[in-house]
Design an enzyme around this catalytic site. Structure first.
Site: not given
Length: 387
Positions: A86, A148
């Site tokens: 991400d 994350e």
């Protein structure tokens, strides 16, 4: 029949280009949050074609999110090369070029995720290609995680599942290829106070939430001072735990007793400090204020928190990374997935190309001169742990 030599014709830059072109923003805001499945599927396709045994693992409670565990070889031990799929949200209008198109200029590769940290996957795969036709004594695992940048739900799911397992794990966050063996933890909390509104001319008509919050803030700042006197670590540039009062909202008019107030703060503990212990200590400090001010005080966690992280200076992985890079292992203030992988029993460090200074801002880039050294470093790590 497809052979390894024809399987890996896709160039490093082409892999990077395709990863950058797949938006995968994670955010606590539903408006910004996106799935990471396109990135997972792309990595799955490439790694499976190279001979890795690949498994996509859905993240519980997040139907559009998944982790990927890709394993070359078998058996216990080995090495994990880990990254997150991400990115943070971005403001395209502030970029000089399209953040979702890999752009080369000034000996740099620009794009959202180039250094933080989709670019690491392309370099890890490039390093792995060198070992496709060599019998590995211990497995090489390329790990891709979800979320994350927001909740770390992907890393938490892996820790709860007890996978993957290996001797060592390297998380390729941007550190200019300097090994990082310590970072602070992060907790972000809120304090909500429900009082009782009334006319300001008679304080006995209400219970002032703002006055109670003044006492709450005083307790938090006193606790901060106590923690900073008790805990210190010279490895960190800011060598004490920090507590920041971030924002406050309360009341609606100067002539009304404030009936409700909310404070948000973050606390960054040093290695060795317990997140649960800190939360419990804060709750105990604030509990007497309920009766003192006649209000209801509630504490809430904005997310589960990131534990502080430390790998011993004399660990095998730290010493190897220091020898291979020529840099002494350091400490950083930002949080990573390292404590979750370490909780699985792996010797863990953070080390990757690019600089954190370029992350989370317009015109994020990865310098071209980081590519070859990264691939060489990863090949040395793979050779040490897997051959």
């Amino acid at each position: 029949m497809t052979t390894h030599s024809t399987r890996h014709s896709l160039s490093t830059l082409e892999m990077m280009r395709r990863l950058i072109a797949a938006p995968s923003v994670s955010s606590a805001s539903v408006h910004h949050d996106q799935s990471n499945l396109v990135v997972i599927e792309q990595l799955h396709e490439w790694l499976e074609a190279l001979g890795f045994n690949t498994e996509a693992m859905p993240v519980p409670g997040h139907p559009e999110k998944a982790n990927l565990i890709a394993t070359l070889g078998s058996g216990p031990g080995g090495l994990v090369l880990s990254g997150h799929t991400d990115t943070v949200p971005c403001d395209p209008e502030l970029w000089r070029s399209d953040p979702f198109f890999l752009t080369e200029r000034d000996n740099r590769l620009y794009g959202l995720g180039t250094c933080d940290m989709k670019g690491f996957f392309a370099l890890a795969i490039e390093a792995a290609k060198h070992f496709l036709d060599q019998p590995l004594k211990q497995p090489l695992i390329i790990l891709a995680t979800a979320d994350e940048e927001s909740s770390m739900s992907g890393a938490r799911a892996l820790a709860e599942a007890g996978r993957p397992l290996a001797r060592a794990a390297v998380i390729g966050e941007p550190t200019r290829l300097q090994p990082i063996r310590m970072h602070k933890g992060i907790i972000m909390e809120s304090v909500r106070i429900q009082g009782r509104s009334g006319h300001s001319s008679d304080p006995s008509l209400g219970a002032n939430a703002l006055e109670a919050m003044h006492a709450v803030m005083s307790e938090l700042l006193t606790l901060r001072s106590e923690l900073q006197q008790k805990h210190r670590n010279a490895q960190f540039r800011v060598d004490i735990p920090t507590l920041n009062l971030g924002c406050i909202h309360g009341g609606d008019s100067s002539n009304r007793i404030c009936g409700r107030c909310e404070l948000e703060y973050d606390l960054r503990p040093l290695p060795g400090m317990s997140i649960d212990g800190l939360r419990n200590a804060i709750s105990e400090r604030l509990r007497p204020l309920n009766d003192r001010f006649g209000v209801k005080i509630e504490t809430h966690s904005q997310f589960p928190g990131i534990p502080p992280f430390e790998t011993p200076a004399d660990s095998e992985l730290v010493r190897l990374a220091e020898r291979l890079t020529g840099h002494r292992a350091e400490a950083v203030a930002f949080g990573t997935e390292a404590p979750f992988l370490q909780s699985l029993g792996m010797d863990t460090i953070v080390m990757g190309p690019g600089s954190i200074d370029q992350a989370h801002q317009p015109d994020e880039y990865l310098a071209l001169d980081q590519i070859s050294p990264t691939v060489a470093l990863l090949r040395n790590l793979i050779a040490h742990y897997c051959l």
